[in-house]
Enzyme design. Structure first.
Site, PDB file in Angstrom:
ATOM      1  N   ASN A  33      75.450  37.293 -46.163  1.00 53.86           N
ATOM      2  CA  ASN A  33      74.906  35.929 -46.079  1.00 53.86           C
ATOM      3  C   ASN A  33      75.372  34.999 -47.191  1.00 53.86           C
ATOM      4  OD1 ASN A  33      73.556  37.100 -48.155  1.00 53.86           O
ATOM      5  ND2 ASN A  33      71.494  36.597 -47.435  1.00 53.86           N
ATOM      6  N   ASP A  83      78.419  41.814 -48.575  1.00 50.92           N
ATOM      7  CA  ASP A  83      77.447  40.723 -48.482  1.00 50.92           C
ATOM      8  C   ASP A  83      77.575  40.080 -47.107  1.00 50.92           C
ATOM      9  OD1 ASP A  83      75.765  38.594 -48.951  1.00 50.92           O
ATOM     10  OD2 ASP A  83      77.272  37.445 -50.085  1.00 50.92           O
ATOM     11  N   HIS A  89      76.816  55.852 -59.591  1.00 46.82           N
ATOM     12  CA  HIS A  89      76.545  54.527 -60.162  1.00 46.82           C
ATOM     13  C   HIS A  89      76.170  54.580 -61.646  1.00 46.82           C
ATOM     14  CE1 HIS A  89      72.794  56.372 -59.163  1.00 46.82           C
ATOM     15  NE2 HIS A  89      72.143  55.470 -59.842  1.00 46.82           N
ATOM     16  N   ASP A  90      76.149  55.777 -62.216  1.00 45.55           N
ATOM     17  CA  ASP A  90      75.813  55.915 -63.639  1.00 45.55           C
ATOM     18  C   ASP A  90      77.007  56.380 -64.478  1.00 45.55           C
ATOM     19  OD1 ASP A  90      73.082  55.325 -63.137  1.00 45.55           O
ATOM     20  OD2 ASP A  90      72.654  57.418 -62.682  1.00 45.55           O
ATOM     21  N   ASP A 100      67.337  56.519 -51.392  1.00 42.48           N
ATOM     22  CA  ASP A 100      67.194  56.948 -52.782  1.00 42.48           C
ATOM     23  C   ASP A 100      65.724  56.745 -53.139  1.00 42.48           C
ATOM     24  OD1 ASP A 100      67.591  57.348 -55.537  1.00 42.48           O
ATOM     25  OD2 ASP A 100      69.558  56.381 -55.467  1.00 42.48           O
ATOM     26  N   ASP A 154      74.206  43.603 -48.856  1.00 38.90           N
ATOM     27  CA  ASP A 154      72.929  43.781 -48.154  1.00 38.90           C
ATOM     28  C   ASP A 154      73.090  44.729 -46.965  1.00 38.90           C
ATOM     29  OD1 ASP A 154      74.148  42.034 -46.168  1.00 38.90           O
ATOM     30  OD2 ASP A 154      73.726  40.413 -47.590  1.00 38.90           O
ATOM     31  N   ASP A 204      65.591  60.693 -57.347  1.00 39.30           N
ATOM     32  CA  ASP A 204      65.964  60.256 -58.695  1.00 39.30           C
ATOM     33  C   ASP A 204      65.285  61.143 -59.751  1.00 39.30           C
ATOM     34  OD1 ASP A 204      67.251  57.905 -60.087  1.00 39.30           O
ATOM     35  OD2 ASP A 204      65.240  57.707 -60.911  1.00 39.30           O
ATOM     36  N   ASP A 225      75.235  35.137 -50.440  1.00 35.01           N
ATOM     37  CA  ASP A 225      74.532  34.955 -51.723  1.00 35.01           C
ATOM     38  C   ASP A 225      75.187  35.777 -52.845  1.00 35.01           C
ATOM     39  OD1 ASP A 225      73.759  37.532 -51.138  1.00 35.01           O
ATOM     40  OD2 ASP A 225      71.604  37.164 -51.293  1.00 35.01           O
ATOM     41  N   GLU A 251      68.575  64.606 -58.118  1.00 34.26           N
ATOM     42  CA  GLU A 251      69.310  64.352 -59.368  1.00 34.26           C
ATOM     43  C   GLU A 251      68.579  65.088 -60.476  1.00 34.26           C
ATOM     44  OE1 GLU A 251      70.555  60.808 -62.482  1.00 34.26           O
ATOM     45  OE2 GLU A 251      68.659  60.726 -61.416  1.00 34.26           O
TER      46      GLU A 251
HETATM   47  C1  GLC Z   1      68.596  57.816 -62.512  1.00 35.69           C
HETATM   48  C2  GLC Z   1      69.420  56.789 -61.796  1.00 35.69           C
HETATM   49  C3  GLC Z   1      69.693  55.660 -62.742  1.00 35.69           C
HETATM   50  C4  GLC Z   1      68.377  55.047 -63.149  1.00 35.69           C
HETATM   51  C5  GLC Z   1      67.454  56.101 -63.758  1.00 35.69           C
HETATM   52  C6  GLC Z   1      66.034  55.594 -63.882  1.00 35.69           C
HETATM   53  O1  GLC Z   1      69.293  58.420 -63.542  1.00 35.69           O
HETATM   54  O2  GLC Z   1      70.575  57.366 -61.279  1.00 35.69           O
HETATM   55  O3  GLC Z   1      70.542  54.698 -62.173  1.00 35.69           O
HETATM   56  O4  GLC Z   1      68.591  54.013 -64.069  1.00 35.69           O
HETATM   57  O5  GLC Z   1      67.395  57.249 -62.959  1.00 35.69           O
HETATM   58  O6  GLC Z   1      65.449  55.476 -62.621  1.00 35.69           O
HETATM   59 CA    CA Z   2      73.552  39.107 -49.388  1.00 28.25          CA
END
Ligand code: GLC
Ligand code: CA
Length: 536
Positions: A23, A21, A321-322, A98, A29, A195, A25, A256
């Protein structure tokens, strides 16, 4: 010889909300990422991939885009992005965005127009139906069809109702989507992570998916997704996209491919195109879905290599991230995590790391009331949500852990002391230093990056061993994936009477020490990389 940068690259995924971060918040970013570019450069990674930073109502934290060409103010401005690209390029780091092209946000102007009437210019940009036409479910809960009172029709959404699916059968949609890509390609972006790209085309007749017997908490998992994913026409669209992106120099697409456990490597590989004319790279999650075991990892890795073949490029990934973070999947066992990293970074192809993986950062503990993720909110406690693996980076042990001067949007993992970059920099045996050494070795060793991989039999099934080779130049990697010390031999190498010279070891064995393949003794959860020397 490396011809395309992605064929042996290491990509570092950043979840921008949680990296740095700038700033106060409490949300990471773009300017924050710029502050950390020197750190990223010091890791010797080749590229960064940023989870979506575009304008979004954040129903799915950026995976619901309301304008692909505008940066969401929470992350910064277009100017910041251009600065990021420029500063990253100065450090030889490429930047990937992404792109969420299966669906938009419900607030995207295309959808706002589409829902106005049945005969406007964008009326066929999404998939509309007078009645609910089939049994499809949304991955994030409920039916895949939601009624729109304005148009008096149902629209399709594979995820949240706030994420309507685009109609890729409409050539105007394809054209419009390519324009969004061009916008960023023209600004110097090096490629895109796409995605759920195997979902873009749905069955033309919208047929029912076959049901699966048994019971699972999520209705979506009670069907075989043969009509709402992987339709043959999706390959045509990807061929078009590839042609489009190849008009630019050295830009890359990594897709993906949405699949259930235990993964489906042949399906993923099909999206590379038989003639290398679809995606440059795509994810297969089999390894991430497979329990830590020499026999199982060998099996899934072999299958992935076979599916991809010698002339296409496999990708390797343990975290994103999943998925719960690897160290948490391994119940905090750092030795196992090091072996996993060693396996990952000694494979042929493209390697994907997830921020914090290099620190052994575990999942954050998130109470139900602190949860943000829509998937978790809907399916808790069956699904704990994806917030835990999205915890902020820990840079130091000061207030806000160097991540923010304000209050973080999401809880940090416990024990900042142990995980902070600052502390791990000072400790020669930290996870960070371990990753650094491996990354540096990979960078300097062509064989580790590009050599073909052959799994070799050993006399013990807990040992995972494989050779990497470019002509006569060979490496041998030996990983003991059990807790006990093992002495084993490698019959294939005995025949050739090879000697093994240590290049890298987790157990402090001196580099350059010579061992014979007749008897390699290796401690529990230890691993070695050898240079093979022919004695004849
Ligand atoms: C992909 C992304 C996931 C998102 C999903 C819907 O699986 O990695 O984070 O929620 O698509 O866009
Ligand atoms: Ca920020």
């Amino acid at each position: 010889m490396t011809t395309n940068w992605w064929q042996d690259c290491v990509v570092y995924q950043i979840y921008p909300r949680s990296f740095q971060d700038s700033n106060g918040d409490g949300i990471g970013d773009i300017l924050g990422i710029i502050q950390r570019l020197d750190y990223l450069q010091s890791l010797m990674i080749d590229a960064i991939w940023l989870s979506p930073i575009f304008l979004s109502p954040m129903a799915d934290f950026g995976y619901d885009v309301s304008d692909y060409c505008t940066v969401d103010p929470v992350f910064g401005t277009e100017e910041d992005v251009l600065l990021l690209i420029n500063e990253a390029h100065k450090r030889n780091i490429r930047v990937l965005f992404d792109m969420v092209l299966n669906h938009t946000s419900i607030e995207h102007p295309w959808f706002i127009e589409s829902r106005q009437s049945r005969d406007n210019e964008k009326s066929n940009f999404y998939i509309w139906s007078d009645t609910i036409p089939n049994n499809w479910y949304a991955a994030f809960g409920g039916r895949a069809w939601t009624y729109d009172t304005n148009r008096k029709q149902y629209y399709l959404h594979s995820f949240l109702p706030q994420q309507p699916d685009l109609n890729w059968r409409n050539p105007k949609v394809v054209e419009a989507v390519f324009e969004q890509l061009a916008f960023w390609l023209d600004k110097g972006i090096d490629g895109f992570r796409l995605d759920v790209i195997n979902c873009i085309i749905k069955d033309e007749a919208l047929r029912n998916n076959p049901k699966i017997i048994g019971s699972r908490p999520r209705p979506y998992d009670m069907q075989r997704h043969i009509f709402d994913r992987n339709r043959p026409e999706s390959h045509q669209k990807l061929k078009m996209m590839r042609k489009f992106i190849d008009k630019y120099d050295q830009r890359m697409l990594v897709g993906e491919i949405l699949v259930e456990m235990p993964g489906e490597p042949e399906l993923a590989a099909s999206y590379l195109g038989l003639h290398h004319d679809e995606l440059h790279l795509c994810f297969d999650f089999s390894l991430a879905y497979t329990r830590f075991s020499a026999a199982r990892w060998k099996k899934v890795a072999k299958r992935w290599y076979e599916a991809v073949g010698k002339h296409r490029v496999p990708t390797w990934v343990l975290n994103n991230h999943d998925l719960p973070r690897i160290i948490s999947r391994l119940h905090g066992n750092e030795e196992k995590a090091r072996l996993a990293a060693m396996f990952l970074l000694t494979q042929r192809g493209a390697i994907f790391l997830y921020y914090g993986e290099e620190l052994g950062l575990p999942n954050s503990k998130i109470s139900r009331s602190a949860m943000h993720d829509p998937l978790g909110k809907r399916y808790w406690p069956f699904h704990p949500g994806r917030d835990p693996e999205r915890g902020p980076m820990i840079w130091n042990t000061g207030e806000g852990n160097g991540f923010t001067t304000g209050e973080s949007w999401l809880a940090f993992a416990n024990a900042a002391n142990r995980y902070s970059v600052e502390n791990q920099e000072l400790e020669t045996e930290s996870m960070l230093q371990f990753y650094r050494r491996l990354l540096a070795l990979r960078k300097e060793d062509e064989v580790l990056r590009n050599g073909l991989c052959t799994f070799v039999d050993t006399t013990n099934t807990h040992i995972l061993a494989y050779c990497r080779e470019i002509e006569a130049d060979q490496r041998l990697i030996v990983l003991n994936m059990s807790a006990k010390q093992i002495t084993c031999s490698i019959p294939m190498l005995q025949v050739k009477d090879m000697q093994c010279e240590i290049m890298f070891a987790t157990d402090g064995v001196r580099p350059e020490q010579i061992e014979s393949p007749h008897a390699i003794t290796i401690g529990g959860y230890q691993g070695r990389i050898y240079r093979l020397v022919d004695n004849r």
